[in-house]
Scaffold this motif. Structure first.
Motif, PDB file in Angstrom:
ATOM      1  N   LEU A   1       0.872  -1.185   0.000  1.00  0.00           N
ATOM      2  CA  LEU A   1       0.000   0.000   0.000  1.00  0.00           C
ATOM      3  C   LEU A   1       0.901   1.225   0.000  1.00  0.00           C
ATOM      4  CD1 LEU A   1      -2.758   1.448   0.359  1.00  0.00           C
ATOM      5  CD2 LEU A   1      -2.436   1.204   2.832  1.00  0.00           C
ATOM      6  N   THR A   2       0.891   2.019  -1.092  1.00  0.00           N
ATOM      7  CA  THR A   2       1.832   3.129  -1.227  1.00  0.00           C
ATOM      8  C   THR A   2       1.139   4.383  -1.728  1.00  0.00           C
ATOM      9  OG1 THR A   2       3.849   3.888  -2.352  1.00  0.00           O
ATOM     10  CG2 THR A   2       2.458   2.331  -3.549  1.00  0.00           C
ATOM     11  N   ASP A   3       1.646   5.522  -1.289  1.00  0.00           N
ATOM     12  CA  ASP A   3       1.231   6.823  -1.812  1.00  0.00           C
ATOM     13  C   ASP A   3       1.925   7.049  -3.156  1.00  0.00           C
ATOM     14  OD1 ASP A   3       1.646  10.290  -0.854  1.00  0.00           O
ATOM     15  OD2 ASP A   3       0.024   9.309  -1.928  1.00  0.00           O
TER      16      ASP A   3
ATOM     17  N   THR B   1       4.201   4.889  -8.169  1.00  0.00           N
ATOM     18  CA  THR B   1       4.148   4.020  -9.345  1.00  0.00           C
ATOM     19  C   THR B   1       5.520   3.412  -9.640  1.00  0.00           C
ATOM     20  OG1 THR B   1       4.362   6.061 -10.644  1.00  0.00           O
ATOM     21  CG2 THR B   1       2.159   5.114 -10.426  1.00  0.00           C
ATOM     22  N   ALA B   2       6.597   4.197  -9.431  1.00  0.00           N
ATOM     23  CA  ALA B   2       7.945   3.653  -9.638  1.00  0.00           C
ATOM     24  C   ALA B   2       8.261   2.569  -8.612  1.00  0.00           C
ATOM     25  CB  ALA B   2       8.978   4.772  -9.567  1.00  0.00           C
ATOM     26  N   LEU B   3       7.830   2.791  -7.352  1.00  0.00           N
ATOM     27  CA  LEU B   3       8.030   1.768  -6.324  1.00  0.00           C
ATOM     28  C   LEU B   3       7.253   0.508  -6.668  1.00  0.00           C
ATOM     29  CD1 LEU B   3       8.992   0.803  -3.539  1.00  0.00           C
ATOM     30  CD2 LEU B   3       7.020   1.982  -2.536  1.00  0.00           C
ATOM     31  N   ALA B   4       6.005   0.677  -7.139  1.00  0.00           N
ATOM     32  CA  ALA B   4       5.195  -0.487  -7.510  1.00  0.00           C
ATOM     33  C   ALA B   4       5.837  -1.265  -8.650  1.00  0.00           C
ATOM     34  CB  ALA B   4       3.790  -0.025  -7.902  1.00  0.00           C
TER      35      ALA B   4
ATOM     36  N   VAL C   1      -0.708  -4.587  -5.362  1.00  0.00           N
ATOM     37  CA  VAL C   1      -0.283  -3.220  -5.048  1.00  0.00           C
ATOM     38  C   VAL C   1      -1.512  -2.317  -5.056  1.00  0.00           C
ATOM     39  CG1 VAL C   1       1.167  -1.265  -5.680  1.00  0.00           C
ATOM     40  CG2 VAL C   1       1.971  -3.598  -6.107  1.00  0.00           C
ATOM     41  N   LEU C   2      -1.700  -1.558  -3.962  1.00  0.00           N
ATOM     42  CA  LEU C   2      -2.725  -0.518  -3.879  1.00  0.00           C
ATOM     43  C   LEU C   2      -2.024   0.837  -3.857  1.00  0.00           C
ATOM     44  CD1 LEU C   2      -5.154  -1.986  -1.185  1.00  0.00           C
ATOM     45  CD2 LEU C   2      -5.362  -2.105  -3.668  1.00  0.00           C
ATOM     46  N   LEU C   3      -2.478   1.754  -4.727  1.00  0.00           N
ATOM     47  CA  LEU C   3      -1.865   3.083  -4.843  1.00  0.00           C
ATOM     48  C   LEU C   3      -2.871   4.127  -4.378  1.00  0.00           C
ATOM     49  CD1 LEU C   3       0.666   4.637  -6.030  1.00  0.00           C
ATOM     50  CD2 LEU C   3      -0.719   4.947  -8.074  1.00  0.00           C
ATOM     51  N   THR C   4      -2.436   5.043  -3.479  1.00  0.00           N
ATOM     52  CA  THR C   4      -3.296   6.119  -2.999  1.00  0.00           C
ATOM     53  C   THR C   4      -2.769   7.454  -3.495  1.00  0.00           C
ATOM     54  OG1 THR C   4      -2.052   6.484  -0.941  1.00  0.00           O
ATOM     55  CG2 THR C   4      -3.794   4.813  -0.909  1.00  0.00           C
TER      56      THR C   4
ATOM     57  N   ALA D   1      -0.346   3.922 -13.392  1.00  0.00           N
ATOM     58  CA  ALA D   1      -0.604   2.869 -12.420  1.00  0.00           C
ATOM     59  C   ALA D   1      -0.857   1.532 -13.107  1.00  0.00           C
ATOM     60  CB  ALA D   1      -1.796   3.255 -11.544  1.00  0.00           C
ATOM     61  N   ALA D   2      -1.622   1.544 -14.198  1.00  0.00           N
ATOM     62  CA  ALA D   2      -1.885   0.303 -14.923  1.00  0.00           C
ATOM     63  C   ALA D   2      -0.600  -0.277 -15.492  1.00  0.00           C
ATOM     64  CB  ALA D   2      -2.905   0.560 -16.030  1.00  0.00           C
TER      65      ALA D   2
END
Length: 693
Positions: A618-620, A629-632, A644-647, A659-660
């Motif tokens: 779960l990342t900002d 998005t780079a971390l994901a 992965v959940l992005l906020t 994100a996709a």
């Protein structure tokens, strides 16, 4: 002769700048007021806890001292009735005293001494303290009053003790001497040491003359302390319990530091954006001055371009402020909600926290509308037909139109006119335009709404935007009201600008502009005073595809309660420490195991060390050094099946595309609610296909 150079017009402070500065000031004031309430409530809760602990300790000591006094009184009665005959070296008297002393937990030794202080009998061999050291002194009080000694060292046990003495009379009725009880000074503290209170908590027991008998007094260092005092009636003792206020407010100060740093960061961002906006405004004025002598057509194009640039600059400014304000709202709402759940119903603290949560909800609604204007919201883009959306708006308005207002419609029924974007956003935009048109005709009139296809063979400039060549869908809302004055037309779509005084928010038309911009379209406004107004929304038309989404208003089944987690480990990453702490508390309460980081690079290093350790990320999105998005993307390279959940509080179609591409399961809009987060985590862990917010 050279022509004189005409200086550019003097630059004035734009009203939008004043609005943004006022918002920043209000945000700072809200943070300060919230922190003040939290500080007061924290001290009140700790004071009540200290008073409760002091009362429990006082009750325990009262019971122990009552037992000691009963033992002294029983011994005194035995001496008066000659049931106890103390003589030096009398084993029978010592045995009687020993049996009685063992019955009282707080009692260590019982002595009987004559009026001159000579020891007559003792429960155990121990030196009796001098009667002269007791308080009150002999003759200073009633004969039956108990007297308490100063603390003294017990040579047998090497502990500090306190003695209590009662006078007794012999069988002949004459003053015979003293019955003395030895108490361990540590025993006066009861269960306080074993209760493991906070390290800064101090407990002390005082004699009636102020002499400290046991415990530790608060150091006289001038620091502010919470204090609870209780009187022990049995021997007129006073129990004093204290706590250091600085230690009590340690967590509050950390929260205040985080809030202060966040507010300072937001203010710096506001200052930087205002500076850029003023520079852009100055450049625009210079360009306008240089183009002043050009033809009428060129001036109109420049004027429209300036409008578009100004709205874009305001959108960038508003979106940046809304993004950072979202983080503050999330922390205030999240921790405020947890504090509200912990507060007693009907208490003053609960009422104050309800006010804080109500203010947070109002702030969230304002932020959502600002993000819509700035095209920074997280809206789903689908293909849908325009006609059903407009029909739904007119159906809702028909009930409130009244007899003096006539609604005319002209819809191109076949074929369906398709566009790509957010159907709910278009619904809101058309509803805002129709509502404004109805308000412009308070005495009645005609509201005309039409939907038709158009085609432009070249680039087309409107009053508030530009449209590329090609096919489009025109949604026109016209009224027969009072019209719009030219000076108002210039600022029509600026956020917070309104002609309705306190009755309007100034965000309705700004939201319309933001929605149309998300569709890639433009707005054309035509109006003259007393001749009505016409707003035309021009949206790029989509052909050759099928409808992907129903119009807004479709009912959604109620969410079922979710089962708790099974200890799955969730990696939480956000550059706001307060939001990391909030997410960890929420996730732990859902049955999962959170591991939080406020530095994305440290979180990535943890993943690289053991990719299989975590079950979900779960990342900002907006973080210094490494975006979400780079971390994901890097996390998915390390482990391809990691959900992965992005906020984010500021996104749009570009964020959804990134994100996709990074393999994100779902994009969630800030500020999050606990239930929304739990639903997203559950679906991501189950591997369900989850649409982005």
């Amino acid at each position: 002769m050279a022509a004189a150079h005409t200086p550019p017009p003097a630059q004035r402070l734009h009203p939008a700048v004043l609005v943004v500065l006022a918002l920043a000031a209000l945000m700072t004031l809200a943070v300060v007021v919230t922190l003040w309430h939290l500080r007061r409530d924290t001290l009140a809760i700790e004071t009540r806890g200290l008073q409760t602990l002091a009362s429990a300790s006082a009750d325990e000591l009262e019971r122990g001292l009552q037992g000691v006094l009963l033992a002294l009184q029983a011994t005194r009665d035995d001496l008066r009735e000659a049931r106890l005959q103390p003589q030096p070296a009398s084993e029978e008297a010592a045995a009687q005293l020993h049996r009685r002393a063992t019955l009282i937990p707080l009692l260590r030794t019982l002595w009987v001494v004559d009026r001159s202080g000579r020891l007559l009998a003792a429960s155990t061999p121990a030196a009796v303290p001098a009667i002269e050291a007791f308080h009150p002194a002999a003759g200073d009080d009633e004969a039956d009053a108990a007297r308490v000694s100063e603390p003294f060292a017990d040579l047998a046990s090497h502990e500090t003790s306190v003695a209590v003495a009662l006078r007794f009379v012999g069988p002949d009725g004459a003053f015979g001497g003293w019955v003395v009880a030895q108490l361990p000074a540590g025993g006066l503290l009861g269960a306080f040491p074993a209760a493991e209170p906070a390290p800064d908590t101090r407990l002390a027991i005082y004699r009636r003359d102020g002499l400290r008998l046991a415990g530790e007094a608060a150091p006289a260092d001038g620091r502010e302390r919470l204090a609870a005092r209780r009187r022990i009636e049995a021997l007129s003792f006073e129990l004093v319990m204290t706590r250091d206020v600085d230690a009590v407010l340690a967590r509050w100060r950390e929260l205040a530091r985080i809030a202060g740093a966040t507010s300072s960061g937001v203010l710096l961002i506001v200052a930087a954006l205002l500076w850029r906006m003023l520079r852009a405004e100055r450049s625009r004025r210079l360009v306008q001055q240089q183009l002043k002598e050009r033809g009428e057509h060129a001036r109109r194009l420049e004027h429209k371009l300036a409008r578009s640039q100004k709205l874009d600059a305001l959108g960038t400014l508003a979106g940046g402020v809304a993004h950072d304000f979202n983080n503050i709202l999330a922390a205030v709402a999240g921790f405020g909600d947890m504090a509200r759940q912990a507060a007693a119903e009907g208490s003053q603290q609960a009422r104050h926290l309800d006010r804080v949560l109500e203010a947070a909800e109002r702030g969230k609604a304002v932020v959502d509308r600002i993000l819509t204007f700035s095209r920074g919201g997280l809206r789903p883009a689908t293909v849908f037909a325009v006609q059903p959306v407009v029909e739904q708006v007119l159906g809702l308005l028909a009930a409130s139109a009244g007899e003096r207002l006539q609604i005319e419609r002209d819809m191109a029924e076949q074929p369906p006119l398709l566009v790509r974007g957010d159907a709910t956003g278009l619904f809101e935009a058309v509803a805002n335009l129709c509502t404004n048109a109805m308000q412009a005709m308070p005495d009645g009139g005609v509201l005309r709404v039409s939907v038709r296809p158009l085609r432009f063979d070249a680039e087309h400039w409107t009053s508030h935007g530009r449209l590329d060549a090609g096919e489009c869908v025109a949604i026109e809302v016209a009224d027969t009201g009072r019209g719009i004055a030219p000076e108002i037309m210039e600022r029509l779509f600026e956020p917070f600008f309104t002609t309705r005084g306190q009755a309007g928010t100034g965000l309705g038309l700004a939201v319309v502009h933001g929605v149309v911009a998300e569709f890639g379209g433009a707005v054309d406004v035509r109006s003259r005073p007393d001749e009505g107004s016409t707003f035309c929304l021009l949206l790029p038309r989509v052909t050759g595809v099928t409808v992907e989404a129903p119009p807004p208003g479709v009912a959604v089944a109620g969410a079922k309660p979710l089962p708790p987690g099974r200890g799955q480990r969730v990696l939480v990453v956000d550059d706001e420490p307060a939001l990391v702490a909030l997410a960890e508390e929420w996730i732990a309460g859902m049955g999962y195991e959170p591991v939080g980081f406020s530095d994305a690079r440290l979180a990535l290093a943890e993943l690289q060390a053991d990719p299989g350790r975590f079950d979900l990320l779960l990342t900002d999105e907006v973080m210094p050094g490494l975006a979400g998005t780079a971390l994901a993307q890097q996390a998915r390279r390390l482990r391809g099946d990691l959900p992965v959940l992005l906020t984010s509080g500021y996104g749009g179609p570009d964020l959804l595309r990134r994100a996709a591409a990074a393999g994100v399961s779902q994009v969630l809009a800030k500020p999050l609610g606990a239930l929304e987060l739990q639903q997203a985590i559950e679906r991501a862990l189950q591997g369900a296909a989850v649409p982005s917010a």
